[in-house]
Design a protein around this motif. Structure first.
Motif, PDB file in Angstrom:
ATOM      1  N   ARG A 117     -39.420  -8.267  24.678  1.00 21.50           N
ATOM      2  CA  ARG A 117     -38.060  -8.814  24.589  1.00 21.50           C
ATOM      3  C   ARG A 117     -37.972  -9.884  23.511  1.00 21.50           C
ATOM      4  O   ARG A 117     -36.915 -10.093  22.914  1.00 21.50           O
ATOM      5  CB  ARG A 117     -37.650  -9.403  25.935  1.00 21.50           C
ATOM      6  CG  ARG A 117     -38.513 -10.574  26.393  1.00 21.50           C
ATOM      7  CD  ARG A 117     -38.076 -11.096  27.739  1.00 21.50           C
ATOM      8  NE  ARG A 117     -38.872 -12.236  28.166  1.00 21.50           N
ATOM      9  CZ  ARG A 117     -38.644 -12.929  29.269  1.00 21.50           C
ATOM     10  NH1 ARG A 117     -37.630 -12.594  30.057  1.00 21.50           N
ATOM     11  NH2 ARG A 117     -39.400 -13.948  29.599  1.00 21.50           N
ATOM     12  N   TRP A 118     -39.094 -10.546  23.238  1.00 18.89           N
ATOM     13  CA  TRP A 118     -39.080 -11.592  22.215  1.00 18.89           C
ATOM     14  C   TRP A 118     -38.983 -11.000  20.821  1.00 18.89           C
ATOM     15  O   TRP A 118     -38.534 -11.662  19.892  1.00 18.89           O
ATOM     16  CB  TRP A 118     -40.320 -12.473  22.354  1.00 18.89           C
ATOM     17  CG  TRP A 118     -40.381 -13.148  23.681  1.00 18.89           C
ATOM     18  CD1 TRP A 118     -41.270 -12.910  24.693  1.00 18.89           C
ATOM     19  CD2 TRP A 118     -39.479 -14.144  24.172  1.00 18.89           C
ATOM     20  NE1 TRP A 118     -40.989 -13.694  25.779  1.00 18.89           N
ATOM     21  CE2 TRP A 118     -39.886 -14.468  25.488  1.00 18.89           C
ATOM     22  CE3 TRP A 118     -38.368 -14.791  23.638  1.00 18.89           C
ATOM     23  CZ2 TRP A 118     -39.232 -15.405  26.266  1.00 18.89           C
ATOM     24  CZ3 TRP A 118     -37.704 -15.726  24.411  1.00 18.89           C
ATOM     25  CH2 TRP A 118     -38.133 -16.029  25.703  1.00 18.89           C
ATOM     26  N   VAL A 119     -39.398  -9.757  20.672  1.00 17.05           N
ATOM     27  CA  VAL A 119     -39.220  -9.076  19.399  1.00 17.05           C
ATOM     28  C   VAL A 119     -37.736  -8.941  19.085  1.00 17.05           C
ATOM     29  O   VAL A 119     -37.286  -9.191  17.962  1.00 17.05           O
ATOM     30  CB  VAL A 119     -39.889  -7.678  19.422  1.00 17.05           C
ATOM     31  CG1 VAL A 119     -39.489  -6.866  18.189  1.00 17.05           C
ATOM     32  CG2 VAL A 119     -41.404  -7.820  19.488  1.00 17.05           C
ATOM     33  N   ILE A 181     -27.164 -11.484  21.002  1.00 19.20           N
ATOM     34  CA  ILE A 181     -26.173 -10.572  21.580  1.00 19.20           C
ATOM     35  C   ILE A 181     -26.838  -9.264  21.994  1.00 19.20           C
ATOM     36  O   ILE A 181     -26.618  -8.737  23.096  1.00 19.20           O
ATOM     37  CB  ILE A 181     -25.028 -10.313  20.582  1.00 19.20           C
ATOM     38  CG1 ILE A 181     -24.248 -11.603  20.330  1.00 19.20           C
ATOM     39  CG2 ILE A 181     -24.093  -9.213  21.083  1.00 19.20           C
ATOM     40  CD1 ILE A 181     -23.253 -11.506  19.193  1.00 19.20           C
ATOM     41  N   VAL A 182     -27.671  -8.732  21.103  1.00 18.51           N
ATOM     42  CA  VAL A 182     -28.381  -7.487  21.402  1.00 18.51           C
ATOM     43  C   VAL A 182     -29.363  -7.689  22.552  1.00 18.51           C
ATOM     44  O   VAL A 182     -29.500  -6.838  23.445  1.00 18.51           O
ATOM     45  CB  VAL A 182     -29.112  -6.967  20.147  1.00 18.51           C
ATOM     46  CG1 VAL A 182     -29.919  -5.715  20.464  1.00 18.51           C
ATOM     47  CG2 VAL A 182     -28.109  -6.687  19.040  1.00 18.51           C
ATOM     48  N   TYR A 183     -30.031  -8.831  22.558  1.00 15.32           N
ATOM     49  CA  TYR A 183     -30.988  -9.162  23.621  1.00 15.32           C
ATOM     50  C   TYR A 183     -30.316  -9.122  24.988  1.00 15.32           C
ATOM     51  O   TYR A 183     -30.846  -8.542  25.942  1.00 15.32           O
ATOM     52  CB  TYR A 183     -31.574 -10.541  23.344  1.00 15.32           C
ATOM     53  CG  TYR A 183     -32.360 -11.143  24.487  1.00 15.32           C
ATOM     54  CD1 TYR A 183     -33.712 -10.840  24.649  1.00 15.32           C
ATOM     55  CD2 TYR A 183     -31.753 -12.010  25.392  1.00 15.32           C
ATOM     56  CE1 TYR A 183     -34.439 -11.396  25.695  1.00 15.32           C
ATOM     57  CE2 TYR A 183     -32.475 -12.559  26.441  1.00 15.32           C
ATOM     58  CZ  TYR A 183     -33.816 -12.253  26.584  1.00 15.32           C
ATOM     59  OH  TYR A 183     -34.535 -12.793  27.626  1.00 15.32           O
ATOM     60  N   LEU A 184     -29.146  -9.721  25.100  1.00 12.93           N
ATOM     61  CA  LEU A 184     -28.425  -9.720  26.371  1.00 12.93           C
ATOM     62  C   LEU A 184     -28.006  -8.310  26.765  1.00 12.93           C
ATOM     63  O   LEU A 184     -27.965  -7.966  27.951  1.00 12.93           O
ATOM     64  CB  LEU A 184     -27.188 -10.619  26.278  1.00 12.93           C
ATOM     65  CG  LEU A 184     -27.423 -12.119  26.128  1.00 12.93           C
ATOM     66  CD1 LEU A 184     -26.088 -12.857  26.039  1.00 12.93           C
ATOM     67  CD2 LEU A 184     -28.257 -12.665  27.290  1.00 12.93           C
ATOM     68  N   PHE A 185     -27.720  -7.490  25.776  1.00 13.57           N
ATOM     69  CA  PHE A 185     -27.178  -6.149  26.034  1.00 13.57           C
ATOM     70  C   PHE A 185     -28.258  -5.171  26.502  1.00 13.57           C
ATOM     71  O   PHE A 185     -27.999  -4.309  27.357  1.00 13.57           O
ATOM     72  CB  PHE A 185     -26.506  -5.617  24.768  1.00 13.57           C
ATOM     73  CG  PHE A 185     -25.673  -4.387  24.994  1.00 13.57           C
ATOM     74  CD1 PHE A 185     -24.480  -4.462  25.705  1.00 13.57           C
ATOM     75  CD2 PHE A 185     -26.084  -3.162  24.505  1.00 13.57           C
ATOM     76  CE1 PHE A 185     -23.710  -3.339  25.914  1.00 13.57           C
ATOM     77  CE2 PHE A 185     -25.322  -2.022  24.708  1.00 13.57           C
ATOM     78  CZ  PHE A 185     -24.131  -2.107  25.427  1.00 13.57           C
ATOM     79  N   VAL A 186     -29.461  -5.289  25.959  1.00 10.07           N
ATOM     80  CA  VAL A 186     -30.485  -4.275  26.240  1.00 10.07           C
ATOM     81  C   VAL A 186     -31.579  -4.759  27.177  1.00 10.07           C
ATOM     82  O   VAL A 186     -32.358  -3.948  27.684  1.00 10.07           O
ATOM     83  CB  VAL A 186     -31.138  -3.785  24.924  1.00 10.07           C
ATOM     84  CG1 VAL A 186     -30.091  -3.255  23.976  1.00 10.07           C
ATOM     85  CG2 VAL A 186     -31.960  -4.880  24.262  1.00 10.07           C
ATOM     86  N   LYS A 194     -31.125 -14.428  32.018  1.00  9.94           N
ATOM     87  CA  LYS A 194     -30.220 -14.278  30.886  1.00  9.94           C
ATOM     88  C   LYS A 194     -29.342 -15.516  30.726  1.00  9.94           C
ATOM     89  O   LYS A 194     -29.065 -15.961  29.611  1.00  9.94           O
ATOM     90  CB  LYS A 194     -29.348 -13.035  31.064  1.00  9.94           C
ATOM     91  CG  LYS A 194     -30.092 -11.728  30.862  1.00  9.94           C
ATOM     92  CD  LYS A 194     -29.143 -10.543  30.952  1.00  9.94           C
ATOM     93  CE  LYS A 194     -29.884  -9.243  30.678  1.00  9.94           C
ATOM     94  NZ  LYS A 194     -28.991  -8.064  30.729  1.00  9.94           N
ATOM     95  N   ILE A 195     -28.916 -16.070  31.856  1.00  7.55           N
ATOM     96  CA  ILE A 195     -28.093 -17.283  31.793  1.00  7.55           C
ATOM     97  C   ILE A 195     -28.895 -18.439  31.201  1.00  7.55           C
ATOM     98  O   ILE A 195     -28.386 -19.227  30.394  1.00  7.55           O
ATOM     99  CB  ILE A 195     -27.566 -17.643  33.195  1.00  7.55           C
ATOM    100  CG1 ILE A 195     -26.532 -16.607  33.641  1.00  7.55           C
ATOM    101  CG2 ILE A 195     -26.948 -19.045  33.202  1.00  7.55           C
ATOM    102  CD1 ILE A 195     -26.057 -16.807  35.059  1.00  7.55           C
ATOM    103  N   ALA A 196     -30.166 -18.526  31.561  1.00  8.32           N
ATOM    104  CA  ALA A 196     -31.020 -19.609  31.050  1.00  8.32           C
ATOM    105  C   ALA A 196     -31.188 -19.498  29.540  1.00  8.32           C
ATOM    106  O   ALA A 196     -31.065 -20.490  28.801  1.00  8.32           O
ATOM    107  CB  ALA A 196     -32.384 -19.568  31.736  1.00  8.32           C
TER     108      ALA A 196
END
Length: 476
Positions: A117-119, A181-186, A194-196
């Motif tokens: 996810r960090w990628v 934005i993409v991170y939250l989506f996928v 996600k909130i953090a």
């Protein structure tokens, strides 16, 4: 748009290209850039890194999404290159499309190898910045137009960040927000996680924008008068007539690049006429001309002469970045600074302003005000003029200096150290305008430390690619 379209990587890439076009001049919807690249990043993430075949030719689909983005974005913004270079200009645009292709290749490769996810959150900003820096500052085809950070020329709170990390710092920030934005989506993290992450990103954004607004509150009292003279004729009699309309004393008279397309130091009659003007106004004149270079390939330098109030040549600057594939003189090598009774001034010419390092090195050498004689032909298109003038605000904020810029057919302007345009002559007009500048001695963080961030991005990119290459691909 149906669900199938939302999963079509090429449509997503084209959408990003269109949103990026709208973020730059002549549309100037700079807020769009903060979401514009999310469709492209999403397209790269959802596309497997695997070989496909079309008409017997092997290709990788994910990198091609980057190329599609480049086709839409660069041809949609830089179509005016055709007016200058003809069909060769279209080839140059195709070369630009290789950079987003390479970005998409690297990001897809890293993500499919590491599946982290960090990628998604961190790698795009690092890789994009490294590639944009190489595109803009190295090799013979270096070209900085349409760098992502330039989109913020009219959103001044964000532009202030360039005084710390330069234009590439703004680019990285914009790509990071798109990645978030993409991170939250996928991402499959819990809502709490996600909130953090979202709260942390929001704090970063608010801190940068708030500090930008705070720094913009700094006031100036400029008293050095600069006369901008705009005319495309490149005939001295036209400039002389315009200067004669000035009804007040000025400290500097700034003429465009190639205002006098001759060897000024060898033209005694022309020098005498200039002397009469500088004595009349007790002013310095900065004028674009030529100077012979007996050792050079073209045999001359594209020059800017500094004529003092006594009519003597007190300095010359040679353009360091002649336009590629253009009869534009041999490159100069010195970041010259000139002493005047109003403060130390730096001069650089037209295309030099497109590269961050020229202005920075001149300021680092002691320049307290900056002057840019420029040549932009009217038939190069309105879009070219608007894009070129928009880049000047970045140089002003990066270096914390007043900038006076005169061009042949617009847009001539004076910009303060916060990127605010305080005086201008409109596009396509012939005339003069008087504005004020002032010497400033203090350095910004960017002036002192320069390209520390893009070099960091290059190192990190190489490390990420090495780690990815060393690991076996994780299953999806």
């Amino acid at each position: 748009m149906d669900k199938k379209a939302l999963k079509n990587p090429f449509l997503l890439a084209a959408l990003s290209g269109i949103l990026c076009i709208l973020s730059f001049p002549p549309y100037n919807l700079s807020f769009l850039i903060w979401v514009a690249l999310a469709p492209l990043l999403y397209a790269i993430i959802i596309t497997p890194f695997e070989h496909k075949k079309i008409f017997g030719i092997l290709y990788d689909e994910a990198p091609v999404t980057g190329f599609v983005f480049g086709i839409v974005f660069y041809f949609g913004t830089l179509h005016w290159v055709y007016h200058i270079f003809g069909w060769f200009g279209l080839f140059l645009l195709l070369v630009l499309c290789v950079y987003p292709y390479f970005f998409a290749y690297c990001l897809s490769y890293v993500y499919n190898k590491l599946k982290s996810r960090w990628v998604i959150l961190l790698s795009p900003a690092i890789i994009w910045t490294a590639i944009e820096f190489v595109k803009s500052e190295f090799w013979i085809l270096k070209f900085s137009w349409m760098n992502i950070g330039y989109s913020q020329h009219n959103f001044l709170p964000a532009l202030q960040f360039s005084s710390i990390l330069g234009q590439y710092g703004i680019t990285a920030l914009i790509i990071f927000i798109n990645s978030f934005i993409v991170y939250l989506f996928v991402n499959n993290d819990s809502t709490k996680e996600k909130i953090a992450v979202g709260a942390s990103v929001l704090v970063i954004i608010l801190a940068i924008i708030s500090s930008g607004i705070y720094y913009m509150n700094e006031n100036y009292s400029p008293e050095v008068k600069v006369a901008l003279v705009q005319d495309e004729s490149s005939e001295f009699r036209a400039y002389r007539s315009l200067i004669n309309t000035l009804n007040t004393d000025v400290d500097f008279i700034l003429l465009p690049e190639y205002a006098l397309p001759t060897y000024l130091n060898e033209d005694e009659l022309l020098l005498k006429e200039i002397q009469n003007i500088t004595i009349k106004y007790s002013a310095y004149m900065i004028v674009g001309s030529k100077d012979k270079n007996d050792d050079g390939k073209l045999g001359y330098y594209n020059s800017a002469y500094l004529i003092n109030p006594s009519g003597e040549i007190s300095g010359r600057y040679y353009k360091m970045n002649p336009i590629q594939f253009f009869n534009d003189g041999d490159p100069g090598k010195e970041y010259s600074v000139f002493q005047t009774e109003h403060g130390n001034i730096g001069i650089f010419i037209c295309y030099d302003a497109d590269y961050s390092y020229v202005a920075r090195n001149i300021v680092k050498n002691g320049a307290e005000m900056l002057f840019i004689p420029t040549y932009d032909a009217m038939d190069w298109s309105k879009t070219q003029h608007l894009q070129h003038s928009a880049m000047t605000s970045m140089r002003a904020v990066e270096n914390g200096r007043f900038i006076a810029r005169t061009t042949t057919s617009g847009i001539s302007q004076i910009i303060d150290p916060k990127g605010r345009i305080t005086q201008n002559i409109g596009l396509g007009k012939t005339g003069t305008a008087i504005g004020n500048v002032m010497p400033i001695k203090k350095h910004t963080f960017y002036v002192d430390y320069g390209f520390i961030f893009p070099y960091f991005a290059i190192i990190c990119t190489l490390i990420i690619l090495f780690i990815s290459f060393s690991r076996k691909a994780k299953p999806g």
